[in-house]
Motif scaffolding. Structure first.
Motif, short mmCIF file in Angstrom:
data_model
loop_
_atom_site.label_atom_id
_atom_site.label_comp_id
_atom_site.label_asym_id
_atom_site.label_seq_id
_atom_site.Cartn_x
_atom_site.Cartn_y
_atom_site.Cartn_z
N ASN A 173 36.05 37.01 47.19
CA ASN A 173 36.83 35.84 46.76
C ASN A 173 36.19 34.54 47.25
O ASN A 173 36.10 34.34 48.46
CB ASN A 173 38.26 35.95 47.31
N THR A 180 36.60 34.18 39.29
CA THR A 180 38.01 33.86 39.50
C THR A 180 38.32 33.82 40.99
O THR A 180 37.54 34.32 41.81
CB THR A 180 38.92 34.89 38.82
N VAL A 182 41.57 34.12 44.14
CA VAL A 182 42.92 34.46 44.55
C VAL A 182 43.40 33.33 45.43
O VAL A 182 42.65 32.82 46.27
CB VAL A 182 42.93 35.79 45.34
N SER A 183 44.64 32.90 45.28
CA SER A 183 45.15 31.80 46.08
C SER A 183 45.08 32.15 47.56
O SER A 183 45.27 33.31 47.96
CB SER A 183 46.59 31.46 45.68
N ALA A 184 44.82 31.15 48.38
CA ALA A 184 44.69 31.38 49.82
C ALA A 184 45.97 31.96 50.40
O ALA A 184 45.93 32.85 51.26
CB ALA A 184 44.34 30.07 50.51
N ARG A 185 47.11 31.49 49.94
CA ARG A 185 48.38 31.99 50.47
C ARG A 185 48.57 33.47 50.14
O ARG A 185 48.96 34.27 51.00
CB ARG A 185 49.54 31.18 49.90
N ALA A 186 48.29 33.84 48.89
CA ALA A 186 48.45 35.23 48.47
C ALA A 186 47.46 36.14 49.20
O ALA A 186 47.81 37.25 49.62
CB ALA A 186 48.28 35.35 46.96
N VAL A 210 34.99 25.98 46.04
CA VAL A 210 36.41 25.98 45.67
C VAL A 210 37.07 24.73 46.21
O VAL A 210 36.83 24.31 47.34
CB VAL A 210 37.11 27.24 46.23
N GLU A 214 42.72 25.83 47.91
CA GLU A 214 42.36 27.25 47.82
C GLU A 214 41.06 27.59 48.54
O GLU A 214 40.58 28.70 48.46
CB GLU A 214 42.26 27.68 46.35
N ASN A 215 40.48 26.63 49.24
CA ASN A 215 39.22 26.88 49.94
C ASN A 215 39.43 27.21 51.41
O ASN A 215 38.55 26.99 52.24
CB ASN A 215 38.29 25.67 49.80
#
Length: 222
Positions: A173, A180, A182-186, A210, A214-215
């Motif tokens: 990721n 693509t 994945v969100s940092a929180r998820a 990113v 999200e980075n």
């Protein structure tokens, strides 16, 4: 970005590793035959094999030239390299026994599945292939979870596939070859839960491309 790991004894059961390793789209050896100027007419930059399209930094060139007189020595015989691992650790705010320096990302990606051989590997498909392919070659069971229709890691399905027998979980990721994210929180929530059962490897080679928010690196979870 580097591999944040100790040596042979570094990660034991129920730990989390944050990796950021050189990756390619889709291959480090350019088997797909893409020319390095592919897409340049449209203003695109080819990041295949994680290469720098702008050429070497003047500071890097200066450092290389400064080391030429000692290039015939092993690194442990070069005084200026003795504290390299400690300096990396200080920069990334980890302990020096959590840093492993390898000759390119491929070395680390091949080491990991050879170390964590006490159970299956859970990963996405498609994904960057060195780690899962190495696992397959040495006889490790590889559980490949298809990406979502939007070509994103299916974290829920991957979480369901993880059991107490799972040895390793691998997430790339930003993802290669799909690009693509994945969100940092998820991803953080996934890592915290998955690490209760297995070692989690997060490959963050392209995280610098990113945009916020999200980075956020998962390295802080180590």
């Amino acid at each position: 970005m580097a591999a944040y790991l100790n040596r042979r004894h570094f990660l034991k059961a129920n730990t989390l590793a944050a990796l950021s390793l050189g990756i390619s789209i889709p291959s480090m050896a350019n088997e797909e035959g893409l020319l390095r100027n592919t897409g340049s007419g449209s203003g695109l930059i080819n990041l295949g094999s994680n290469e720098n399209p702008y050429g070497i930094s003047p500071k890097a060139k200066e450092a290389i030239l400064g080391m030429l007189d000692e290039s015939n020595r092993y690194q442990f015989n070069v005084a200026s390299l003795q504290d390299f691992t400690k300096r990396l650790a200080a920069y990334y705010q980890v302990s020096d026994n959590q840093v492993l320096v390898t000759a390119g990302s491929g070395d680390a990606l091949q080491m990991l599945p050879r170390y964590f051989t006490n159970g299956p590997l859970v990963t996405a498909t498609p994904t960057f292939s060195i780690l899962p392919n190495t696992a397959k070659k040495i006889g490790t069971k590889v559980i490949e979870i298809p990406l979502t229709p939007d070509k994103v890691h299916d974290l829920a399905a991957m979480q369901q596939a993880i059991t107490k027998e799972t040895a390793l979980v691998y997430i790339c990721n930003p993802a290669n070859p799909t690009s693509t994210i994945v969100s940092a929180r998820a991803l953080e929530a996934f890592c915290k839960e998955a690490a209760r059962k297995a070692v989690v490897i997060v490959d963050e080679a392209y995280i610098d491309f990113v945009d916020p928010p999200e980075n956020i690196s998962m390295m802080r979870l180590v």
